[in-house]
Write a protein that holds these residues in place. Sequence first.
Motif, PDB file in Angstrom:
ATOM      1  N   THR A 238       2.648 -55.877 -26.937  1.00 48.05           N
ATOM      2  CA  THR A 238       1.318 -56.419 -27.204  1.00 48.05           C
ATOM      3  C   THR A 238       0.885 -57.427 -26.144  1.00 48.05           C
ATOM      4  N   SER A 239       1.848 -57.920 -25.361  1.00 50.44           N
ATOM      5  CA  SER A 239       1.529 -58.884 -24.297  1.00 50.44           C
ATOM      6  C   SER A 239       2.292 -58.499 -23.039  1.00 50.44           C
ATOM      7  N   GLY A 240       3.524 -58.967 -22.898  1.00 47.87           N
ATOM      8  CA  GLY A 240       4.297 -58.633 -21.716  1.00 47.87           C
ATOM      9  C   GLY A 240       5.667 -59.265 -21.768  1.00 47.87           C
ATOM     10  N   THR A 241       6.499 -58.896 -20.829  1.00 52.16           N
ATOM     11  CA  THR A 241       7.884 -59.350 -20.830  1.00 52.16           C
ATOM     12  C   THR A 241       7.985 -60.871 -20.789  1.00 52.16           C
ATOM     13  N   ASN A 242       7.121 -61.520 -20.023  1.00 53.25           N
ATOM     14  CA  ASN A 242       7.263 -62.958 -19.784  1.00 53.25           C
ATOM     15  C   ASN A 242       6.133 -63.795 -20.373  1.00 53.25           C
ATOM     16  N   ARG A 243       5.377 -63.231 -21.296  1.00 47.78           N
ATOM     17  CA  ARG A 243       4.202 -63.930 -21.812  1.00 47.78           C
ATOM     18  C   ARG A 243       4.568 -64.917 -22.932  1.00 47.78           C
ATOM     19  N   GLU A 244       3.749 -65.949 -23.078  1.00 46.09           N
ATOM     20  CA  GLU A 244       3.969 -66.950 -24.117  1.00 46.09           C
ATOM     21  C   GLU A 244       3.904 -66.337 -25.514  1.00 46.09           C
ATOM     22  N   GLU A 245       2.972 -65.407 -25.723  1.00 44.26           N
ATOM     23  CA  GLU A 245       2.851 -64.781 -27.042  1.00 44.26           C
ATOM     24  C   GLU A 245       4.133 -64.070 -27.440  1.00 44.26           C
ATOM     25  N   ARG A 246       4.739 -63.360 -26.499  1.00 44.96           N
ATOM     26  CA  ARG A 246       5.978 -62.653 -26.785  1.00 44.96           C
ATOM     27  C   ARG A 246       7.079 -63.649 -27.149  1.00 44.96           C
ATOM     28  N   ARG A 247       7.171 -64.753 -26.409  1.00 45.03           N
ATOM     29  CA  ARG A 247       8.223 -65.731 -26.661  1.00 45.03           C
ATOM     30  C   ARG A 247       8.048 -66.394 -28.027  1.00 45.03           C
ATOM     31  N   LEU A 248       6.808 -66.708 -28.397  1.00 48.72           N
ATOM     32  CA  LEU A 248       6.573 -67.316 -29.700  1.00 48.72           C
ATOM     33  C   LEU A 248       6.876 -66.349 -30.834  1.00 48.72           C
ATOM     34  N   MET A 249       6.489 -65.087 -30.683  1.00 50.14           N
ATOM     35  CA  MET A 249       6.752 -64.119 -31.745  1.00 50.14           C
ATOM     36  C   MET A 249       8.237 -63.828 -31.884  1.00 50.14           C
ATOM     37  N   ASP A 250       8.969 -63.877 -30.786  1.00 52.80           N
ATOM     38  CA  ASP A 250      10.425 -63.730 -30.858  1.00 52.80           C
ATOM     39  C   ASP A 250      11.070 -64.934 -31.532  1.00 52.80           C
ATOM     40  N   ALA A 251      10.492 -66.124 -31.313  1.00 52.93           N
ATOM     41  CA  ALA A 251      11.116 -67.358 -31.784  1.00 52.93           C
ATOM     42  C   ALA A 251      10.807 -67.679 -33.239  1.00 52.93           C
ATOM     43  N   VAL A 252       9.644 -67.231 -33.735  1.00 58.06           N
ATOM     44  CA  VAL A 252       9.221 -67.575 -35.099  1.00 58.06           C
ATOM     45  C   VAL A 252       9.244 -66.323 -35.962  1.00 58.06           C
ATOM     46  N   PRO A 253      10.202 -66.194 -36.872  1.00 59.34           N
ATOM     47  CA  PRO A 253      10.296 -64.993 -37.701  1.00 59.34           C
ATOM     48  C   PRO A 253       9.002 -64.711 -38.461  1.00 59.34           C
ATOM     49  N   GLY A 254       8.562 -63.462 -38.393  1.00 56.04           N
ATOM     50  CA  GLY A 254       7.391 -63.042 -39.154  1.00 56.04           C
ATOM     51  C   GLY A 254       6.059 -63.420 -38.559  1.00 56.04           C
ATOM     52  N   LEU A 255       6.050 -64.030 -37.365  1.00 56.43           N
ATOM     53  CA  LEU A 255       4.786 -64.462 -36.761  1.00 56.43           C
ATOM     54  C   LEU A 255       4.041 -63.284 -36.143  1.00 56.43           C
ATOM     55  N   LEU A 256       2.767 -63.174 -36.488  1.00 52.73           N
ATOM     56  CA  LEU A 256       1.837 -62.252 -35.842  1.00 52.73           C
ATOM     57  C   LEU A 256       0.881 -63.105 -35.024  1.00 52.73           C
ATOM     58  N   LEU A 257       0.816 -62.870 -33.725  1.00 54.84           N
ATOM     59  CA  LEU A 257       0.029 -63.722 -32.838  1.00 54.84           C
ATOM     60  C   LEU A 257      -0.714 -62.868 -31.828  1.00 54.84           C
ATOM     61  N   LYS A 258      -1.973 -63.179 -31.609  1.00 54.07           N
ATOM     62  CA  LYS A 258      -2.761 -62.474 -30.597  1.00 54.07           C
ATOM     63  C   LYS A 258      -3.701 -63.466 -29.923  1.00 54.07           C
ATOM     64  N   CYS A 259      -3.671 -63.445 -28.608  1.00 58.86           N
ATOM     65  CA  CYS A 259      -4.572 -64.315 -27.849  1.00 58.86           C
ATOM     66  C   CYS A 259      -5.866 -63.575 -27.540  1.00 58.86           C
ATOM     67  N   GLY A 260      -6.853 -64.345 -27.121  1.00 57.18           N
ATOM     68  CA  GLY A 260      -8.101 -63.787 -26.648  1.00 57.18           C
ATOM     69  C   GLY A 260      -8.598 -64.598 -25.472  1.00 57.18           C
ATOM     70  N   ALA A 261      -9.380 -63.985 -24.624  1.00 54.39           N
ATOM     71  CA  ALA A 261      -9.932 -64.690 -23.468  1.00 54.39           C
ATOM     72  C   ALA A 261     -10.801 -65.861 -23.921  1.00 54.39           C
ATOM     73  N   GLU A 262     -11.079 -66.753 -22.997  1.00 56.70           N
ATOM     74  CA  GLU A 262     -11.904 -67.934 -23.244  1.00 56.70           C
ATOM     75  C   GLU A 262     -11.281 -68.873 -24.266  1.00 56.70           C
ATOM     76  N   GLY A 263      -9.934 -68.961 -24.232  1.00 58.44           N
ATOM     77  CA  GLY A 263      -9.257 -69.980 -25.022  1.00 58.44           C
ATOM     78  C   GLY A 263      -9.155 -69.709 -26.504  1.00 58.44           C
ATOM     79  N   VAL A 264      -8.933 -68.459 -26.896  1.00 62.26           N
ATOM     80  CA  VAL A 264      -8.799 -68.091 -28.311  1.00 62.26           C
ATOM     81  C   VAL A 264      -7.347 -67.723 -28.623  1.00 62.26           C
ATOM     82  N   ASP A 265      -6.870 -68.173 -29.747  1.00 59.50           N
ATOM     83  CA  ASP A 265      -5.606 -67.719 -30.325  1.00 59.50           C
ATOM     84  C   ASP A 265      -5.831 -67.497 -31.812  1.00 59.50           C
ATOM     85  N   ALA A 266      -5.150 -66.496 -32.370  1.00 59.72           N
ATOM     86  CA  ALA A 266      -5.173 -66.270 -33.809  1.00 59.72           C
ATOM     87  C   ALA A 266      -3.785 -65.824 -34.226  1.00 59.72           C
TER      88      ALA A 266
END
Length: 326
Positions: free
Chosen positions: A229-257
Amino acid sequence: MSGDPVLVEVERSGFVESRHRGAVSALAADGSVAVRLGAVGEPVFPRSANKPIQAVAMVRCGLALEGELLALAAASHSGEDFHVEGVQKILAGAGLGPEALRCPAQWPLESRTAFELAGAGGGPSRARMNCSGKHAAMLATCVLNGWPAGPAEPSYLAADHPMQLAVRAAVEELAGERIAAVGVDGCGAPLFAVSLTAVARAFRRLVLAEPGSPENKVADAMRAHPEWTSGTNREERRLMDAVPGLLLKCGAEGVDAFALADGRAGALKIEDGAMRARTPVTVGLLRTLGVASGPVLDELASVPLRGGDEIVGAVRLAPGTLPAPR
């Protein structure tokens, strides 16, 4: 979003040289409001944070992708080789080739992949564009349903195309809010504006959906394969690996959900669109909602600033911005 509070400070050598304002909306596990900062009721373009909902619409329309390829359908990927191979698989399954994609040509977001591609004489392509997984899946959904998808037919990116009408319906249903405005995203697809609270509500509904439902399938695929959903070295991937059950998606212009497995959820928008301010706020919000700190969250809570060969400051959450952990 006038009047939004300062969420992030940029401190260099002990001096705050920049500030980023924004809005934050978060929901507790029972759906009640946990955090409300700034103009969370005003409509925003969630940008690529809408992609999980777009993928839900495709699955509702019969798209039968699973695992990595379903995660890729909801991705803002880095254009790595395995992403491109996945895009080609989705297209081939629908009897299409990369020439069917209508997203713009781009270099990979992953710098090493871009350097290697350039060194081999390659260049930007539609398949390397971060939204190509979504576009390939939209095309596959169109072929499955007999909807226009060819270059000589009405564009699958038109706001009144059956594919996009299905997406619009899914956004309004899951967000629990009528769409306030329609725009065009950077990839050319229609973009639907809703409030930050509505975005958080939609993500909450994804993680709490019944097993086997389209919403559950998309959420599970993304959580199982965050590198897709992101990439090998992306922050989203690292957070989803680190927090069990986390669903995370970024968006351009400073959006996270995001949403956690028990229904805690949040969405944020940095007012000036600065992407560097996004992750420190997300980490702070996760902590406020009760996620325990760990090495990954501690590292991503601030973005280091360099001065020559030294670290001389950081982009970090402004002190006192968010409530104490619940």
